[in-house]
Design a protein around this motif. Structure first.
Motif, PDB file in Angstrom:
ATOM      1  N   MET A   1      45.305  27.376 -23.558  1.00 31.18           N
ATOM      2  CA  MET A   1      46.467  26.840 -22.852  1.00 31.18           C
ATOM      3  C   MET A   1      46.104  26.448 -21.412  1.00 31.18           C
ATOM      4  N   VAL A   2      45.078  27.080 -20.876  1.00 27.68           N
ATOM      5  CA  VAL A   2      44.654  26.767 -19.502  1.00 27.68           C
ATOM      6  C   VAL A   2      44.166  25.331 -19.389  1.00 27.68           C
ATOM      7  N   PRO A   3      43.223  24.864 -20.222  1.00 25.80           N
ATOM      8  CA  PRO A   3      42.838  23.444 -20.122  1.00 25.80           C
ATOM      9  C   PRO A   3      43.981  22.496 -20.449  1.00 25.80           C
ATOM     10  N   LEU A   4      44.910  22.924 -21.325  1.00 31.17           N
ATOM     11  CA  LEU A   4      46.065  22.072 -21.590  1.00 31.17           C
ATOM     12  C   LEU A   4      46.893  21.876 -20.321  1.00 31.17           C
ATOM     13  N   LEU A   5      47.078  22.933 -19.564  1.00 28.41           N
ATOM     14  CA  LEU A   5      47.797  22.821 -18.302  1.00 28.41           C
ATOM     15  C   LEU A   5      47.030  21.961 -17.297  1.00 28.41           C
ATOM     16  N   MET A   6      45.709  22.043 -17.332  1.00 22.52           N
ATOM     17  CA  MET A   6      44.912  21.197 -16.445  1.00 22.52           C
ATOM     18  C   MET A   6      45.081  19.725 -16.802  1.00 22.52           C
ATOM     19  N   ILE A   7      45.256  19.437 -18.079  1.00 27.27           N
ATOM     20  CA  ILE A   7      45.482  18.053 -18.492  1.00 27.27           C
ATOM     21  C   ILE A   7      46.826  17.563 -17.962  1.00 27.27           C
ATOM     22  N   TYR A   8      47.820  18.468 -17.885  1.00 25.92           N
ATOM     23  CA  TYR A   8      49.084  18.104 -17.255  1.00 25.92           C
ATOM     24  C   TYR A   8      48.863  17.643 -15.820  1.00 25.92           C
ATOM     25  N   GLY A   9      48.004  18.368 -15.093  1.00 18.62           N
ATOM     26  CA  GLY A   9      47.686  17.961 -13.730  1.00 18.62           C
ATOM     27  C   GLY A   9      47.015  16.606 -13.681  1.00 18.62           C
ATOM     28  N   LEU A  10      46.101  16.354 -14.621  1.00 15.56           N
ATOM     29  CA  LEU A  10      45.442  15.050 -14.693  1.00 15.56           C
ATOM     30  C   LEU A  10      46.455  13.954 -14.989  1.00 15.56           C
ATOM     31  N   LEU A  11      47.370  14.236 -15.906  1.00 17.12           N
ATOM     32  CA  LEU A  11      48.401  13.253 -16.245  1.00 17.12           C
ATOM     33  C   LEU A  11      49.254  12.923 -15.033  1.00 17.12           C
ATOM     34  N   TRP A  12      49.662  13.937 -14.289  1.00 15.39           N
ATOM     35  CA  TRP A  12      50.483  13.716 -13.096  1.00 15.39           C
ATOM     36  C   TRP A  12      49.733  12.871 -12.077  1.00 15.39           C
ATOM     37  N   ASP A  13      48.439  13.143 -11.899  1.00 16.91           N
ATOM     38  CA  ASP A  13      47.635  12.390 -10.934  1.00 16.91           C
ATOM     39  C   ASP A  13      47.527  10.925 -11.337  1.00 16.91           C
ATOM     40  N   ARG A  14      47.298  10.666 -12.619  1.00 18.43           N
ATOM     41  CA  ARG A  14      47.185   9.280 -13.086  1.00 18.43           C
ATOM     42  C   ARG A  14      48.526   8.549 -12.962  1.00 18.43           C
ATOM     43  N   GLN A  15      49.614   9.279 -13.200  1.00 16.17           N
ATOM     44  CA  GLN A  15      50.927   8.670 -13.065  1.00 16.17           C
ATOM     45  C   GLN A  15      51.213   8.311 -11.611  1.00 16.17           C
ATOM     46  N   GLN A  16      50.798   9.164 -10.685  1.00 14.65           N
ATOM     47  CA  GLN A  16      50.973   8.862  -9.268  1.00 14.65           C
ATOM     48  C   GLN A  16      50.162   7.640  -8.869  1.00 14.65           C
ATOM     49  N   GLN A  17      48.948   7.521  -9.407  1.00 12.04           N
ATOM     50  CA  GLN A  17      48.132   6.346  -9.110  1.00 12.04           C
ATOM     51  C   GLN A  17      48.786   5.081  -9.643  1.00 12.04           C
ATOM     52  N   ALA A  18      49.381   5.182 -10.836  1.00 11.83           N
ATOM     53  CA  ALA A  18      50.057   4.023 -11.414  1.00 11.83           C
ATOM     54  C   ALA A  18      51.251   3.611 -10.558  1.00 11.83           C
ATOM     55  N   GLU A  19      52.026   4.587 -10.084  1.00  9.58           N
ATOM     56  CA  GLU A  19      53.179   4.273  -9.248  1.00  9.58           C
ATOM     57  C   GLU A  19      52.748   3.680  -7.908  1.00  9.58           C
ATOM     58  N   THR A  20      51.616   4.164  -7.381  1.00 11.67           N
ATOM     59  CA  THR A  20      51.099   3.599  -6.137  1.00 11.67           C
ATOM     60  C   THR A  20      50.689   2.142  -6.332  1.00 11.67           C
ATOM     61  N   ALA A  21      50.036   1.863  -7.455  1.00 14.15           N
ATOM     62  CA  ALA A  21      49.632   0.484  -7.748  1.00 14.15           C
ATOM     63  C   ALA A  21      50.853  -0.412  -7.935  1.00 14.15           C
ATOM     64  N   GLN A  22      51.878   0.100  -8.620  1.00 14.38           N
ATOM     65  CA  GLN A  22      53.087  -0.691  -8.835  1.00 14.38           C
ATOM     66  C   GLN A  22      53.811  -0.943  -7.512  1.00 14.38           C
ATOM     67  N   ALA A  23      53.843   0.071  -6.648  1.00 14.57           N
ATOM     68  CA  ALA A  23      54.491  -0.097  -5.349  1.00 14.57           C
ATOM     69  C   ALA A  23      53.750  -1.116  -4.490  1.00 14.57           C
ATOM     70  N   SER A  24      52.419  -1.152  -4.606  1.00 19.34           N
ATOM     71  CA  SER A  24      51.646  -2.125  -3.831  1.00 19.34           C
ATOM     72  C   SER A  24      51.934  -3.547  -4.287  1.00 19.34           C
ATOM     73  N   ILE A  25      52.232  -3.709  -5.582  1.00 19.73           N
ATOM     74  CA  ILE A  25      52.644  -5.031  -6.069  1.00 19.73           C
ATOM     75  C   ILE A  25      53.964  -5.428  -5.416  1.00 19.73           C
ATOM     76  N   GLY A  26      54.873  -4.443  -5.286  1.00 24.08           N
ATOM     77  CA  GLY A  26      56.165  -4.713  -4.677  1.00 24.08           C
ATOM     78  C   GLY A  26      56.087  -5.064  -3.214  1.00 24.08           C
ATOM     79  N   GLN A  27      55.020  -4.626  -2.522  1.00 21.40           N
ATOM     80  CA  GLN A  27      54.893  -4.932  -1.104  1.00 21.40           C
ATOM     81  C   GLN A  27      54.765  -6.428  -0.854  1.00 21.40           C
ATOM     82  N   GLY A  28      54.146  -7.121  -1.771  1.00 28.03           N
ATOM     83  CA  GLY A  28      54.003  -8.561  -1.595  1.00 28.03           C
ATOM     84  C   GLY A  28      54.996  -9.360  -2.404  1.00 28.03           C
ATOM     85  N   TRP A  29      55.765  -8.693  -3.249  1.00 27.08           N
ATOM     86  CA  TRP A  29      56.687  -9.412  -4.129  1.00 27.08           C
ATOM     87  C   TRP A  29      58.147  -9.148  -3.760  1.00 27.08           C
TER      88      TRP A  29
END
Length: 482
Positions: free
Chosen positions: A29-57
């Motif tokens: 269960m410990v590595p499964l929880l670590m994957i949750y952290g990885l998922l959250w980090d990737r989701q934050q990166q995706a939102e940052t990329a989407q927000a950067s698109i909005g800066q020029g649009w």
């Protein structure tokens, strides 16, 4: 000639084997929880990329108006303390009167477009709003606390609120009684952060006004419309087949097909609960009332420096809004998140199969083999997330599950000393991955199907182990003496 007996290997009792399997499963269960952290980090990166698109649009957009704003002279009495005495003073001030239309009808066309940055993709839009609003100066204006002669009608303004003015495109126009007016930047409405555009209009004659307007705006995320007036009617059309409707009012009529959607809003003033004439502007709508769990939310631009004074805003109330989101039919991060929640099922079912082969069929499975098998099952979710960001969730699911099933099939053939048993394990994993995919697409029934599956799995294990002596002592292997 006699030969010495070789050291005998003791065999653990079934109960001990069960405890070991459970402990290893809990440790995974410990590595499964670590994957949750990885998922959250990737989701934050995706939102940052989407927000950067909005800066020029252009970011999340809220459209309000048109509203006619008329300055008026007000006399205010204030009491101040000077030299320990209360002194009453009369101050002449300029305040704003906000007049909403009698009727406001508009056609809205939203053109969606997909934009990418690196491996991340988001949906942006360009909306074209074409409408007409009718204004009448109430004859009983004094009932609202403003004298008719105090109105400065020659300095009236037609205001349109746009929460992120960066998204305004060419071709915007406003005409009053057929006469085109020059649009000016800024001076929107408080409900859109005081951002937008306006035009001066001389209303000295106080005759009824017909305001025709066309506004084109680009945005990202939610698209909100703020109704104001006695009768508000909008027709919204788009080629996007997956809209999400929210806000304070749902469409009176809507049609959603594979080629797009059409939504009609009809909102009377009684439903708004707002007076047609206000001496203070409406504050922005409560953002927690909008959207849902279908994607990230983008902050609106609020021009605090140019916002009206507090005295000018306190009596307006809170605006209400209609919200439309152009959502993706499948949000890969939410899908992966839900898949990880079923990770314990894969570990549990696979370990139960190994345990049954160990206890009933006599195939000895070492703790290290349980651990390696569990690590492979956990790795599935890392592969799923990594591939889903590149090739989409469905193909990533097929690729990741095929890789893990193949890996465990070959490994279990060596561990269980039988290809027949390995094929059984592979078939079980195929069934589990297929069932999980069904559960991910049947969100409403996932709990029901999952709980029924667990019941039958438990019943099967109880049946197969009904004759097992879980507390039995370990046995020694008998070795022939030459």
């Amino acid at each position: 000639m006699a030969s010495a007996n070789p050291p005998a290997r003791s065999e653990r009792s079934p109960g001990v084997k069960l405890v070991i399997a459970v402990l290893i499963a809990v440790a995974l269960m410990v590595p499964l929880l670590m994957i949750y952290g990885l998922l959250w980090d990737r989701q934050q990166q995706a939102e940052t990329a989407q927000a950067s698109i909005g800066q020029g649009w252009g970011g999340q957009q809220t459209i309000a108006g048109p509203v006619i704003v008329v300055p008026y002279r007000a006399t205010e009495t204030t009491t101040v303390t000077e030299n320990g005495k209360d002194v009453t003073r009369t101050v002449n001030a300029i305040r704003n009167l906000y007049l909403s239309p009698q009727t406001n009808k508009a056609d809205v066309v939203i053109k969606p477009e997909k934009r990418k940055k690196a491996i991340y993709e988001t949906v942006v839009y360009e909306s074209q709003i074409s409408g007409s609003a009718d204004f009448v100066l109430p004859a009983d204006i004094a009932r609202f606390g403003v004298a008719r002669e105090a109105l400065m009608l020659d300095r009236a303004e037609v205001r349109l609120g746009v929460s992120d003015a960066r998204g305004l495109v060419d071709g915007n126009s406003v005409a009053v009684n057929g006469t085109a007016l020059a649009l000016q930047p800024g001076k929107g409405l408080l409900s859109t952060g005081n951002s937008g555009t306006f035009a001066f209009v001389d209303w000295t004659a106080a005759a009824p006004l017909k305001v025709d307007y066309k506004i084109g705006v680009r945005g990202l995320g939610d698209f909100k419309l703020i109704p104001r007036g006695v009768d508000t009617r909008w027709t919204v059309k788009s080629s996007w087949p997956n809209p999400s409707f929210g806000g304070d009012f749902l469409p009176a009529k809507r049609s959603v097909t594979e080629s797009g959607f059409t939504a009609t809003d009809a909102i009377p003033n009684l439903a708004l609960g707002q007076a047609q004439v206000l001496t203070g502007d409406l504050s922005p709508p409560v953002t927690s009332n909008y959207g849902g769990d279908n994607g990230p939310r983008y902050a609106e631009v609020v021009d605090v420096a140019n916002a009206p004074s507090a005295e000018d805003n306190t009596s307006g109330g809170v605006a209400k809004a209609v919200a439309i989101s152009l959502i993706e039919p499948v949000d890969l991060y939410s899908q992966v998140d839900r898949a990880i929640k079923y990770g314990f099922l894969f570990i549990g079912f696979t370990f139960v199969a190994f345990l049954m082969f160990d206890i009933i069929a006599g195939a000895r499975v070492a703790p290290a083999e349980y651990l390696l098998t569990g690590v492979a099952l956990v790795l599935f979710f890392v592969l799923l997330l990594a591939f889903a960001e590149v090739i989409g969730f469905t193909f990533a699911y097929m690729l990741a599950s095929a890789a893990i099933i193949g890996l465990l099939a070959f490994y279990s053939a060596a561990v269980l000393k039988s290809w027949k048993r390995a094929r059984f394990l592979a078939a079980m994993l195929i069934g589990l991955y297929a069932l999980l995919y069904v559960l991910l697409n049947l969100e409403a029934y996932s709990l029901l199907i999952g709980s029924v599956l667990m019941f039958f799995a438990l019943a099967g294990v109880m049946y197969m182990t009904r004759s097992v002596d879980w507390s039995g002592l370990g046995k020694k292997d008998e070795v022939a003496v030459a």
